[in-house]
Scaffold this active site. Structure first.
Site, PDB file in Angstrom:
ATOM      1  N   GLY A 112       1.128  -3.877   4.619  1.00 51.39           N
ATOM      2  CA  GLY A 112       1.353  -5.252   5.048  1.00 51.39           C
ATOM      3  C   GLY A 112       0.025  -5.987   5.060  1.00 51.39           C
ATOM      4  O   GLY A 112      -0.939  -5.538   4.435  1.00 51.39           O
TER       5      GLY A 112
ATOM      6  N   ASP B 195      -7.104  -3.186   5.627  1.00 48.89           N
ATOM      7  CA  ASP B 195      -6.958  -2.126   6.629  1.00 48.89           C
ATOM      8  C   ASP B 195      -6.952  -0.725   6.000  1.00 48.89           C
ATOM      9  O   ASP B 195      -7.297   0.258   6.659  1.00 48.89           O
ATOM     10  CB  ASP B 195      -5.644  -2.314   7.400  1.00 48.89           C
TER      11      ASP B 195
ATOM     12  N   GLY C 210      -3.315  -6.667   5.919  1.00 49.66           N
ATOM     13  CA  GLY C 210      -4.319  -5.815   6.566  1.00 49.66           C
ATOM     14  C   GLY C 210      -5.016  -6.481   7.735  1.00 49.66           C
ATOM     15  O   GLY C 210      -5.327  -5.838   8.740  1.00 49.66           O
TER      16      GLY C 210
ATOM     17  N   THR D 208       0.832  -1.207   0.000  1.00 48.31           N
ATOM     18  CA  THR D 208       0.000   0.000   0.000  1.00 48.31           C
ATOM     19  C   THR D 208       0.859   1.246   0.000  1.00 48.31           C
ATOM     20  O   THR D 208       1.907   1.275   0.657  1.00 48.31           O
ATOM     21  CB  THR D 208      -0.865   0.004   1.276  1.00 48.31           C
TER      22      THR D 208
HETATM   23  N1  ASP Z   1      -2.514  -3.525   3.765  1.00 49.43           N
HETATM   24  C1  ASP Z   1      -2.939  -3.900   2.442  1.00 49.43           C
HETATM   25  C2  ASP Z   1      -4.118  -4.816   2.548  1.00 49.43           C
HETATM   26  O1  ASP Z   1      -4.122  -5.690   3.392  1.00 49.43           O
HETATM   27  C3  ASP Z   1      -1.884  -4.529   1.634  1.00 49.43           C
HETATM   28  C4  ASP Z   1      -0.469  -3.995   1.833  1.00 49.43           C
HETATM   29  O2  ASP Z   1      -0.260  -2.877   2.251  1.00 49.43           O
HETATM   30  O3  ASP Z   1       0.477  -4.720   1.613  1.00 49.43           O
HETATM   31  O4  ASP Z   1      -5.016  -4.690   1.771  1.00 49.43           O
END
Ligand code: ASP
Length: 319
Positions: free
Chosen positions: A232, A211, A234, A180
Site C-alpha cells: 500500500g 516502507d 508506504g 509490493t
Molecule cells: N508499499 C509500497 C511503497 O510505498 C507500494 C505498495 O506496496 O503498494 O513503495
C-alpha cells in the site's frame, strides 16, 4: 503434530468475513505455511514451498519465491518490468529477514539489477550492514557478480511518457500503480522468515524510498513470535512502524488477523486520513495462525501449505 485440526476446516474458514483466527491451532507444526500479498503471491508461495520440500532453508524459500515475481516482466510493480520513477528510471526496494538471530538485509533505490531480494540477502550475509542504498547498493551488487539489466520495459516507458504528458497538462490524478510482494514463511520447527520486493510508487520522486526496505515498516520478523508484511502507500505505513506493531500485538496474544486490524485502527485514530490510508497487511505467527487486513478495496493475499494454494479476498476495514 500434524495440523489436521484447523487445516481440515481451512477452505471454509478462508471466506473473508469468517474470522479465521484459528485460536486453537496447534503449537507444534511439521508442515510449512507461506502467506504473501496479492494474487501474484500464489506463484511465489508455490515456489517457496517447493524449495522447502527440497530441504533448503526458509531464507532460500523467501528468496526463490520472491524471485519468481521479480522475474515476471508482466507484473508491473515488482522487479524487472516494475514502474519507473518520475525521471523514467526503475528504482527497486527489497528486504529480507530471518527469525533466528534476527538477521536482516535491505536495499533501496537499486537500479539496473533484476533481483533486489537476492542483493538484500547478500547484504545480510556478506556485509556488517543492514541497508544499502542507491549507487552504493548497485556497486555492491555488481561486485557480488550481479549483471546489470534493462529493467524498464517498453510498456512501462509508454506509461511514464503518458504520465509525463498528463503532468505537463496538469491533468494528473493520484497514481494507484503500486503493489509490493511481501512473503512470509513459517517452516517446520517454528522457523519464521520473510521478505519483500517492490518498484514502489509509480512515478515517485527520484530517491524516494517507501516502507518496503525499512524493517519494522514494510516487513518485520521476530523469531519468537511471527512475522508481518505490508503493501500500500508506504508513507502511511512507515510513519507508524506498522509491521513491527502487528508483531508486537501478536506477542501480546492477538491472532494475526486481529493484530493487523488493530494496527490499522490505531493508525486511523491518529491519522488525518482516517481509514483512507490504502494500507494492507499479512501476518502469521509461530503457532501456524495467519491473517490479513487492509483498507484498500480489492486487496487479496495468497496462502499455501502442502495441501492447498489459494488466493483470498479481504474485505476492507473502515472501523
Ligand atoms: N508499499 C509500497 C511503497 O510505498 C507500494 C505498495 O506496496 O503498494 O513503495
Amino acid at each position: 503434530m500434524v495440523r489436521t485440526g484447523w487445516l481440515a476446516g481451512l477452505p471454509a474458514a478462508l471466506a473473508p468475513q469468517a474470522g479465521w483466527s484459528m485460536a486453537d491451532a496447534p503449537v507444534q507444526l511439521n508442515e510449512p505455511l507461506i502467506i504473501s500479498t496479492w494474487p501474484f503471491g500464489k506463484q511465489a508461495n508455490e515456489r517457496a514451498l517447493k524449495i522447502l520440500a527440497e530441504g533448503k532453508t526458509p531464507i532460500d524459500a523467501v528468496e526463490e519465491g520472491i524471485k519468481v515475481v521479480e522475474s515476471d516482466p508482466s507484473i508491473g510493480t515488482v522487479g524487472g518490468g516494475g514502474a519507473p520513477n518520475a525521471d523514467g528510471v526503475v528504482q527497486l526496494d527489497a528486504c529480507i529477514m530471518d527469525g533466528p538471530g534476527q538477521r536482516a538485509g535491505s536495499v533501496a533505490g537499486l537500479e539496473d539489477i533484476a533481483h533486489p531480494i537476492s542483493v538484500a540477502r547478500r547484504v545480510m550475509e556478506k556485509t556488517p550492514h543492514v541497508l544499502l542504498v542507491g549507487a552504493g547498493a548497485r556497486q555492491f551488487a555488481i561486485a557480488e557478480g550481479f549483471k546489470p539489466a534493462q529493467l524498464l520495459t517498453e510498456g512501462q516507458r509508454k506509461h511514464w511518457q503518458n504520465w509525463k504528458e498528463a503532468r505537463q497538462r496538469k491533468a494528473l490524478g493520484i497514481t494507484k500503480s503500486h503493489d509490493t510482494l511481501a512473503l512470509l514463511v513459517l517452516a517446520p520447527q517454528g522457523h519464521v522468515a520473510g521478505g519483500c520486493s517492490t518498484s514502489g510508487m509509480a512515478f515517485k520522486l527520484s530517491g524516494r524510498v517507501g516502507d518496503s526496505p525499512i524493517l519494522g515498516s514494510g516487513l518485520y520478523v521476530d523469531g519468537e513470535v511471527g512475522a508481518a508484511g505490508a503493501t500500500g502507500i508506504g508513507e502511511n505505513v512507515m510513519r507508524y512502524c506498522a509491521s513491527y506493531q502487528i508483531v508486537e500485538f501478536m506477542r501480546q496474544g492477538m491472532a494475526p488477523e486481529e493484530a493487523c486490524k488493530e494496527t490499522i485502527r490505531r493508525i486511523a485514530r491518529k491519522d488525518p486520513k482516517g481509514f483512507k490510508l490504502d494500507i494492507n497487511f499479512v501476518a502469521l505467527n509461530r503457532k501456524g495462525q495467519f491473517g490479513a487486513a487492509g483498507t484498500s478495496a480489492g486487496f487479496s493475499f495468497a496462502v499455501a501449505t502442502p495441501q492447498l494454494s489459494k488466493v483470498v479476498s479481504v474485505v476492507p476495514i473502515s472501523e
